[in-house]
Design an enzyme around this catalytic site. Sequence first.
Site, PDB file in Angstrom:
ATOM      1  N   LYS A   1      45.537  68.929  12.494  1.00 38.72           N
ATOM      2  CA  LYS A   1      45.311  67.709  13.276  1.00 38.72           C
ATOM      3  C   LYS A   1      43.967  67.834  13.965  1.00 38.72           C
ATOM      4  O   LYS A   1      43.512  68.945  14.260  1.00 38.72           O
ATOM      5  CB  LYS A   1      46.403  67.541  14.341  1.00 38.72           C
ATOM      6  CG  LYS A   1      46.587  66.113  14.772  1.00 38.72           C
ATOM      7  CD  LYS A   1      47.410  65.355  13.748  1.00 38.72           C
ATOM      8  CE  LYS A   1      47.566  63.907  14.087  1.00 38.72           C
ATOM      9  NZ  LYS A   1      48.487  63.240  13.138  1.00 38.72           N
TER      10      LYS A   1
HETATM   11  P1  NAD Z   1      46.539  52.399  15.491  1.00 40.24           P
HETATM   12  O1  NAD Z   1      45.482  52.870  16.368  1.00 40.24           O
HETATM   13  O2  NAD Z   1      46.218  51.723  14.196  1.00 40.24           O
HETATM   14  O3  NAD Z   1      47.511  51.391  16.276  1.00 40.24           O
HETATM   15  C1  NAD Z   1      48.158  51.689  17.467  1.00 40.24           C
HETATM   16  C2  NAD Z   1      48.764  50.394  17.985  1.00 40.24           C
HETATM   17  O4  NAD Z   1      49.547  50.671  19.143  1.00 40.24           O
HETATM   18  C3  NAD Z   1      47.739  49.334  18.414  1.00 40.24           C
HETATM   19  O5  NAD Z   1      48.282  48.066  18.088  1.00 40.24           O
HETATM   20  C4  NAD Z   1      47.691  49.514  19.947  1.00 40.24           C
HETATM   21  O6  NAD Z   1      47.265  48.325  20.604  1.00 40.24           O
HETATM   22  C5  NAD Z   1      49.129  49.839  20.223  1.00 40.24           C
HETATM   23  N1  NAD Z   1      49.391  50.543  21.454  1.00 40.24           N
HETATM   24  C6  NAD Z   1      48.780  51.639  21.958  1.00 40.24           C
HETATM   25  N2  NAD Z   1      49.368  52.020  23.103  1.00 40.24           N
HETATM   26  C7  NAD Z   1      50.376  51.161  23.301  1.00 40.24           C
HETATM   27  C8  NAD Z   1      51.363  51.033  24.293  1.00 40.24           C
HETATM   28  N3  NAD Z   1      51.427  51.881  25.311  1.00 40.24           N
HETATM   29  N4  NAD Z   1      52.266  50.016  24.176  1.00 40.24           N
HETATM   30  C9  NAD Z   1      52.210  49.161  23.146  1.00 40.24           C
HETATM   31  N5  NAD Z   1      51.311  49.234  22.169  1.00 40.24           N
HETATM   32  C10 NAD Z   1      50.397  50.224  22.255  1.00 40.24           C
HETATM   33  O7  NAD Z   1      47.477  53.670  15.232  1.00 40.24           O
HETATM   34  P2  NAD Z   1      48.440  53.936  14.008  1.00 40.24           P
HETATM   35  O8  NAD Z   1      47.676  54.574  12.924  1.00 40.24           O
HETATM   36  O9  NAD Z   1      49.247  52.717  13.726  1.00 40.24           O
HETATM   37  O10 NAD Z   1      49.378  55.060  14.611  1.00 40.24           O
HETATM   38  C11 NAD Z   1      50.459  54.749  15.469  1.00 40.24           C
HETATM   39  C12 NAD Z   1      51.326  55.974  15.635  1.00 40.24           C
HETATM   40  O11 NAD Z   1      51.802  56.396  14.345  1.00 40.24           O
HETATM   41  C13 NAD Z   1      50.641  57.200  16.226  1.00 40.24           C
HETATM   42  O12 NAD Z   1      51.579  57.915  16.989  1.00 40.24           O
HETATM   43  C14 NAD Z   1      50.265  58.012  15.005  1.00 40.24           C
HETATM   44  O13 NAD Z   1      50.130  59.379  15.308  1.00 40.24           O
HETATM   45  C15 NAD Z   1      51.455  57.756  14.119  1.00 40.24           C
HETATM   46  N6  NAD Z   1      51.206  57.954  12.694  1.00 40.24           N
HETATM   47  C16 NAD Z   1      50.284  57.200  12.040  1.00 40.24           C
HETATM   48  C17 NAD Z   1      50.109  57.358  10.676  1.00 40.24           C
HETATM   49  C18 NAD Z   1      49.173  56.488   9.909  1.00 40.24           C
HETATM   50  O14 NAD Z   1      49.213  56.536   8.673  1.00 40.24           O
HETATM   51  N7  NAD Z   1      48.361  55.678  10.531  1.00 40.24           N
HETATM   52  C19 NAD Z   1      50.840  58.334   9.974  1.00 40.24           C
HETATM   53  C20 NAD Z   1      51.779  59.092  10.674  1.00 40.24           C
HETATM   54  C21 NAD Z   1      51.945  58.886  12.037  1.00 40.24           C
END
Ligand code: NAD
Length: 420
Positions: free
Chosen positions: A111
Amino acid sequence: MTNTDLFVSNMYKEVIKQYDEVSEFINLDSNIRERLKLPQRALTVTFPFRRDEYDEVETVVGFRVQHVLSMGPTKGGIRYDADVNLGEVTALAILMSWKSAIVGLPYGGAKGGVAIDPNPLSRTEKQRVTRRYTAELLPVIGVDKDIPGPDLGTDEQTMAWIMDTYSNFVGSPQPGIVTGKPASLGGSITRREATGRGAVAIANAALEKEGKEYKNSSIVIQGFGNVGRYAALDSFERGAKVIAVNDLGGAIYNRDGINIPELFKYIAKNKSVGGFEGADKLDDDILELDCDILIPAAVGGVITSNNAENIKAKVIVEGANSPTTLSADKILKENNVMIIPDILANAGGVTASYFEWVQNTQNYLWKEKELHERLIDVLTSAFEEIWIISEKNQVDLRTAALIKGIKKVAAAKLTRGLFP
Ligand code: NAD
């Protein structure tokens, strides 16, 4: 303070507590048990960063942690977030090891993170952060060493800049250095949608086991980023009702179900779901809404002992990493809430990344349909195995998933033996 305290954070403590419980349960070899608590490599970097106004130069801190290098290259996302620290990145790298092992990928966990708030950054600022951070990581990343991907606060464009920076240093195009790239650089559309769609496919399989149908369920999603929006779209396409979603800019609710394709069009112009005409503004806490399935898909640590009792969903699908604290997990278990744990629920991202990486390194051209079918096959097969482990050992899905992941990583390390 001990030598290893630098890796400790709240998230790390939670990850290790879970790991200790499961290691005890499976009677894991004590030497390997201690070894897997710490990452093999952790790089901390600092670099100067200039805002668009020329007079401001800051020093930014970044990290890259590689947990296990025994099974192949390491793999894991890069997050931009003001609160990122070494302990958090380490915890997430450890979770990546279990996650890759669960779905059978030849990767160890990694990470990365940059401690900066990505929201106020202009495009040029974000590009400068990304290029310099990539340059600092050059000694430890590589197509067959460590392959970054997107995570919180980073996206396809960020991956394109990493690829460009790395390729310039190496002297030839290196699409395999990152996954989650734009399609024009060898990225796959499957990757963009994989985490959200994968989470829904696994939830669908879990509901079937209970004799229920996903398509008749009401869904609430926290976060409308990469994971949340495709979980929403997949739910909508299956005929489920997505009754509420939110993001940092607002929260919306429609008891009859939000039209997700329309919401996609709306956010393409407005950046946030707030203000969407096809739903009401939501003032209540989205996590506590009455619904069948809750998908936290934003940030970690949102379901805690303070709100777990108020959760009304019958199923929680952890799209985000570590959204549920251990104390909340216990409360939810007592209340018979089924939790599909992060290391299984969001494994679609790393699985599709693996396909993208194989395509890049072998110059394969697979069709999207083929990739999607493979993705769902890998995820649902992993779910089936975890379901059987959970039934056999009378444990919840998180424990079952950890049993599978930890056993696999430990076996690889034990088989390779000690060097020197
Ligand atoms: P991103 O940055 O694309 O989106 C995050 C979203 O969450 C945005 O809409 C933001 O406005 C919102 N947000 C942030 N804080 C918030 C809060 N306190 N309340 C409500 N909304 C909030 O991120 P992502 O890639 O979608 O990742 C989201 C989660 O999924 C993270 O924990 C990440 O580690 C996990 N994850 C992502 C992937 C991936 O493929 N993108 C894979 C595995 C895990």
